[in-house]
Design a protein around this motif. Structure first.
Motif, mmCIF file in Angstrom:
data_model
loop_
_atom_site.group_PDB
_atom_site.id
_atom_site.type_symbol
_atom_site.label_atom_id
_atom_site.label_comp_id
_atom_site.label_asym_id
_atom_site.label_seq_id
_atom_site.Cartn_x
_atom_site.Cartn_y
_atom_site.Cartn_z
ATOM 1 N N THR A 33 0.971 -1.304 -0.162
ATOM 2 C CA THR A 33 0.019 -0.113 -0.088
ATOM 3 C C THR A 33 0.736 1.309 -0.037
ATOM 4 N N SER A 34 0.424 2.366 -0.757
ATOM 5 C CA SER A 34 1.078 3.634 -0.940
ATOM 6 C C SER A 34 0.268 4.644 -0.655
ATOM 7 N N TRP A 35 0.986 5.770 -0.308
ATOM 8 C CA TRP A 35 0.484 6.934 -0.046
ATOM 9 C C TRP A 35 0.768 8.104 -1.133
ATOM 10 N N PHE A 36 -0.225 8.577 -1.850
ATOM 11 C CA PHE A 36 0.082 9.861 -2.648
ATOM 12 C C PHE A 36 -0.404 10.904 -2.418
ATOM 13 N N ARG A 37 -0.118 12.113 -2.905
ATOM 14 C CA ARG A 37 -0.661 13.366 -2.695
ATOM 15 C C ARG A 37 -0.914 14.509 -3.787
ATOM 16 N N GLN A 38 -1.768 15.105 -3.754
ATOM 17 C CA GLN A 38 -2.219 16.023 -5.153
ATOM 18 C C GLN A 38 -2.489 17.233 -4.806
ATOM 19 N N ALA A 39 -1.705 18.217 -4.838
ATOM 20 C CA ALA A 39 -2.072 19.528 -4.577
ATOM 21 C C ALA A 39 -2.934 20.213 -5.807
ATOM 22 N N PRO A 40 -3.667 21.389 -5.620
ATOM 23 C CA PRO A 40 -4.216 21.916 -6.758
ATOM 24 C C PRO A 40 -3.247 22.292 -7.767
ATOM 25 N N GLY A 41 -3.539 22.082 -9.108
ATOM 26 C CA GLY A 41 -2.555 22.324 -10.075
ATOM 27 C C GLY A 41 -1.493 21.621 -10.452
ATOM 28 N N LYS A 42 -1.176 20.600 -9.515
ATOM 29 C CA LYS A 42 -0.041 19.731 -9.716
ATOM 30 C C LYS A 42 -0.438 18.138 -10.005
ATOM 31 N N ASP A 43 0.798 17.521 -10.349
ATOM 32 C CA ASP A 43 0.615 16.019 -10.656
ATOM 33 C C ASP A 43 0.383 15.446 -9.306
ATOM 34 N N ARG A 44 -0.141 14.182 -9.226
ATOM 35 C CA ARG A 44 -0.257 13.220 -8.181
ATOM 36 C C ARG A 44 1.200 13.012 -7.958
ATOM 37 N N GLU A 45 1.755 13.212 -6.386
ATOM 38 C CA GLU A 45 2.905 12.995 -6.187
ATOM 39 C C GLU A 45 3.079 11.580 -4.984
ATOM 40 N N PHE A 46 4.056 11.077 -5.332
ATOM 41 C CA PHE A 46 4.256 9.791 -4.457
ATOM 42 C C PHE A 46 4.685 10.132 -2.803
ATOM 43 N N VAL A 47 4.291 9.790 -2.009
ATOM 44 C CA VAL A 47 4.800 10.013 -0.600
ATOM 45 C C VAL A 47 5.363 8.769 0.057
ATOM 46 N N GLY A 48 4.883 7.606 0.117
ATOM 47 C CA GLY A 48 5.803 6.548 0.464
ATOM 48 C C GLY A 48 5.124 5.196 0.370
ATOM 49 N N ALA A 49 5.598 4.088 0.620
ATOM 50 C CA ALA A 49 4.895 2.720 0.370
ATOM 51 C C ALA A 49 5.345 1.864 1.513
ATOM 52 N N ILE A 50 4.507 0.960 1.655
ATOM 53 C CA ILE A 50 5.002 -0.185 2.873
ATOM 54 C C ILE A 50 4.411 -1.451 2.063
ATOM 55 N N ASN A 51 5.511 -2.439 2.100
ATOM 56 C CA ASN A 51 4.882 -3.854 1.625
ATOM 57 C C ASN A 51 3.951 -4.492 2.365
ATOM 58 N N TRP A 52 3.636 -5.627 1.962
ATOM 59 C CA TRP A 52 2.228 -6.246 2.552
ATOM 60 C C TRP A 52 2.714 -6.739 4.020
ATOM 61 N N THR A 53 3.982 -7.186 4.058
ATOM 62 C CA THR A 53 4.427 -7.744 5.363
ATOM 63 C C THR A 53 5.051 -6.687 6.262
ATOM 64 N N ALA A 54 5.327 -5.285 5.773
ATOM 65 C CA ALA A 54 5.520 -4.521 6.624
ATOM 66 C C ALA A 54 6.965 -4.435 6.957
ATOM 67 N N SER A 55 7.827 -5.239 6.231
ATOM 68 C CA SER A 55 9.096 -5.239 6.285
ATOM 69 C C SER A 55 9.738 -4.514 5.752
ATOM 70 N N LYS A 56 9.294 -3.557 4.659
ATOM 71 C CA LYS A 56 10.024 -2.744 3.915
ATOM 72 C C LYS A 56 9.076 -1.404 3.734
ATOM 73 N N ILE A 57 9.783 -0.242 3.921
ATOM 74 C CA ILE A 57 8.887 0.901 3.781
ATOM 75 C C ILE A 57 10.052 1.971 3.352
ATOM 76 N N TYR A 58 9.391 2.761 2.311
ATOM 77 C CA TYR A 58 10.274 3.764 1.657
ATOM 78 C C TYR A 58 9.301 4.964 1.473
ATOM 79 N N TYR A 59 10.191 6.290 1.542
ATOM 80 C CA TYR A 59 9.405 7.588 1.514
ATOM 81 C C TYR A 59 10.079 8.483 0.494
ATOM 82 N N SER A 60 9.542 9.505 0.120
ATOM 83 C CA SER A 60 9.987 10.578 -0.779
ATOM 84 C C SER A 60 10.941 11.111 0.044
#
Length: 120
Positions: A33-60
């Motif tokens: 599962t990942s999180w993205f965000r989108q501000a007005p007038g901007k492209d959708r931006e990657f925030v971070g992701a966690i794998n399904w076992t929660a053993s790997k997480i990374y962020y922008s």
């Protein structure tokens, strides 16, 4: 898989907020599962992701050290804890499932988004 994002709101600069992404459906939270965000007038931006076992997480780089992703498998929920918020963090925050990629087009499942507004 259905995703329901919640927990957004208005917070002052330097404050904290936690948004949640509850998953339901046949396969539930076994997806990465990942999180993205989108501000007005901007492209959708990657925030971070966690794998399904929660053993790997990374962020922008934009949020590294301030935001934390976690998951509660029993509740089929992924959380995004946001600390030291800045006005530039203002956006609609979306959760997405089905990939571990920073590229939005690679995700099949999306939540409806929750607004986060940081006042200066």
């Amino acid at each position: 898989v259905q995703l329901q994002a919640s927990g957004g709101g208005l917070v002052q600069t330097g404050g904290s907020l936690r948004v949640s992404c509850a998953a339901s459906g046949r396969t539930g939270i076994t997806y990465s599962t990942s999180w993205f965000r989108q501000a007005p007038g901007k492209d959708r931006e990657f925030v971070g992701a966690i794998n399904w076992t929660a053993s790997k997480i990374y962020y922008s780089d934009a949020v590294k050290g301030r935001f934390t992703i976690s998951r509660d498998a029993a509740k089929n929920t992924v959380y995004l804890q946001m600390n030291s918020l800045k006005p530039e963090d203002t956006a609609v925050y979306y959760c997405a499932a089905g990939s571990y990629s920073p590229i939005a087009s690679q995700y099949e499942y999306w939540g409806q988004g929750t607004q986060v507004t940081v006042s200066s």
